[in-house]
Design an enzyme around this catalytic site. Structure first.
Site, PDB file in Angstrom:
ATOM      1  N   HIS A  40       0.804  -1.070  -0.095  1.00 18.38           N
ATOM      2  CA  HIS A  40       0.664   0.132  -0.191  1.00 18.38           C
ATOM      3  C   HIS A  40       1.276   1.135  -0.432  1.00 18.38           C
ATOM      4  O   HIS A  40       0.842   2.364  -0.624  1.00 18.38           O
ATOM      5  CB  HIS A  40      -0.701  -0.016   1.078  1.00 18.38           C
ATOM      6  CG  HIS A  40      -1.790  -1.385   1.291  1.00 18.38           C
ATOM      7  ND1 HIS A  40      -2.048  -2.231   2.551  1.00 18.38           N
ATOM      8  CD2 HIS A  40      -3.283  -1.218   0.545  1.00 18.38           C
ATOM      9  CE1 HIS A  40      -3.184  -2.607   2.417  1.00 18.38           C
ATOM     10  NE2 HIS A  40      -3.493  -2.452   0.749  1.00 18.38           N
ATOM     11  N   LYS A  85     -17.740  -6.262   7.647  1.00 10.00           N
ATOM     12  CA  LYS A  85     -16.217  -7.327   7.757  1.00 10.00           C
ATOM     13  C   LYS A  85     -16.239  -6.867   9.339  1.00 10.00           C
ATOM     14  O   LYS A  85     -16.311  -6.097   9.551  1.00 10.00           O
ATOM     15  CB  LYS A  85     -15.143  -6.984   7.201  1.00 10.00           C
ATOM     16  CG  LYS A  85     -14.945  -6.866   5.777  1.00 10.00           C
ATOM     17  CD  LYS A  85     -13.828  -6.506   5.260  1.00 10.00           C
ATOM     18  CE  LYS A  85     -14.107  -6.542   3.244  1.00 10.00           C
ATOM     19  NZ  LYS A  85     -12.640  -5.752   3.159  1.00 10.00           N
ATOM     20  N   ARG A 100      -1.681  -6.060  -8.065  1.00 11.71           N
ATOM     21  CA  ARG A 100      -1.000  -6.997  -7.452  1.00 11.71           C
ATOM     22  C   ARG A 100      -1.095  -8.081  -8.885  1.00 11.71           C
ATOM     23  O   ARG A 100       0.552  -8.506  -9.381  1.00 11.71           O
ATOM     24  CB  ARG A 100      -0.883  -6.991  -6.560  1.00 11.71           C
ATOM     25  CG  ARG A 100      -0.842  -6.588  -5.551  1.00 11.71           C
ATOM     26  CD  ARG A 100      -1.365  -7.200  -4.124  1.00 11.71           C
ATOM     27  NE  ARG A 100      -3.061  -8.004  -4.271  1.00 11.71           N
ATOM     28  CZ  ARG A 100      -3.706  -7.991  -3.339  1.00 11.71           C
ATOM     29  NH1 ARG A 100      -2.980  -7.735  -1.468  1.00 11.71           N
ATOM     30  NH2 ARG A 100      -5.391  -7.958  -3.883  1.00 11.71           N
ATOM     31  N   SER A 130      -3.050  -7.641   3.263  1.00 11.19           N
ATOM     32  CA  SER A 130      -3.700  -7.493   4.493  1.00 11.19           C
ATOM     33  C   SER A 130      -3.769  -9.147   5.496  1.00 11.19           C
ATOM     34  O   SER A 130      -3.664  -9.180   6.245  1.00 11.19           O
ATOM     35  CB  SER A 130      -4.580  -6.377   5.242  1.00 11.19           C
ATOM     36  OG  SER A 130      -4.023  -5.280   4.290  1.00 11.19           O
TER      37      SER A 130
HETATM   38  O1  PNS Z   1      -9.208  -2.997   0.613  1.00 16.32           O
HETATM   39  P1  PNS Z   1     -10.053  -3.138  -0.224  1.00 16.32           P
HETATM   40  O2  PNS Z   1     -11.055  -3.593   1.103  1.00 16.32           O
HETATM   41  O3  PNS Z   1     -10.249  -4.282  -1.870  1.00 16.32           O
HETATM   42  O4  PNS Z   1     -10.723  -1.991  -0.317  1.00 16.32           O
HETATM   43  C1  PNS Z   1     -12.839  -2.297  -1.235  1.00 16.32           C
HETATM   44  C2  PNS Z   1     -13.007  -0.976  -1.296  1.00 16.32           C
HETATM   45  C3  PNS Z   1     -13.325  -0.018  -0.168  1.00 16.32           C
HETATM   46  C4  PNS Z   1     -12.250   0.152  -2.071  1.00 16.32           C
HETATM   47  C5  PNS Z   1     -14.511  -0.834  -2.050  1.00 16.32           C
HETATM   48  O5  PNS Z   1     -15.085  -1.794  -0.950  1.00 16.32           O
HETATM   49  C6  PNS Z   1     -15.195   0.449  -1.952  1.00 16.32           C
HETATM   50  O6  PNS Z   1     -15.297   0.791  -2.420  1.00 16.32           O
HETATM   51  N1  PNS Z   1     -16.280   0.443  -0.987  1.00 16.32           N
HETATM   52  C7  PNS Z   1     -17.553   1.352  -0.551  1.00 16.32           C
HETATM   53  C8  PNS Z   1     -18.293   1.406  -0.947  1.00 16.32           C
HETATM   54  C9  PNS Z   1     -19.266   1.550  -2.472  1.00 16.32           C
HETATM   55  O7  PNS Z   1     -18.861   2.167  -2.984  1.00 16.32           O
HETATM   56  N2  PNS Z   1     -19.909   0.460  -3.755  1.00 16.32           N
HETATM   57  C10 PNS Z   1     -20.318   0.506  -4.763  1.00 16.32           C
HETATM   58  C11 PNS Z   1     -18.456   0.672  -5.795  1.00 16.32           C
HETATM   59  S1  PNS Z   1     -17.717  -0.777  -6.341  1.00 16.32           S
END
Ligand code: PNS
Length: 164
Positions: A17, A41, A90, A128
């Site tokens: 990150h 989560k 990645r 993570s």
């Molecule tokens: O590190 P992660 O868990 O892969 O991140 C995921 C994240 C936070 C980028 C994603 O879950 C997110 O943007 N959540 C917010 C909800 C949202 O906007 N959902 C609709 C668009 S896909």
């Protein structure tokens, strides 16, 4: 001002990150690391802890800051007056999920662009989830996780033992 939002769960943040954050800095005037508040989560670290940890790591970068958000990412991006979402890739296996998210976010707000950055090869296998697994099984994470985060993992492990 070109502002980028780098969203994620960051539970916890690792060197992969941090590498992406570093790569954003020459390209954008400001980078907002956005920690998702997700009640579904069961995270290891609370949102407050994750924000604190990231804030500590960003101390030397005046162009970067950390915030938490809930709800739609595009709403947060608009409120932050940013136009770009940055996500790290990645490996090809990341692509499908990331592509779906990028297209959904574009559908929700076509003024917001998603930019993918290739993670440094040496972090291409770091997540993570694996960081937590290896830590709790006693593996060596040096070079993969910043030292302050390793300390926090240690504190968290001590807390779990106390709770048992
Ligand atoms: O590190 P992660 O868990 O892969 O991140 C995921 C994240 C936070 C980028 C994603 O879950 C997110 O943007 N959540 C917010 C909800 C949202 O906007 N959902 C609709 C668009 S896909």
């Amino acid at each position: 001002m070109r502002i980028a939002v780098y969203p994620g769960s960051f539970d916890p943040i690792h060197n992969g990150h941090l590498d992406i954050i570093q790569r954003c800095r020459p390209i954008f005037d400001a980078v907002v690391v956005a920690v998702l508040r997700n009640d579904e989560k069961r995270p290891l670290f609370s949102v407050r802890e994750r924000v604190e940890m990231i804030d500590e790591l960003l101390q030397d970068y005046p162009d970067c800051r950390v915030e938490s958000f809930s709800g739609l990412l595009v709403d947060f991006v608009r409120e932050a007056e940013a136009g770009v979402v940055v996500r790290g890739l990645r490996a090809v296996s990341d692509f499908e999920y990331e592509f779906q998210m990028a297209l959904m976010n574009r559908r929700l707000d076509d003024q917001i662009e998603t930019v993918f950055m290739a993670a440094k090869e040496e972090f291409s296998y770091v997540s993570s989830r694996l960081v937590k697994e290896v830590f709790f099984l006693g593996g060596n994470l040096e070079g993969l996780v910043p030292k302050p985060i390793l300390r926090r993992l240690g504190d968290r492990a001590a807390r779990s033992t106390d709770d048992d």
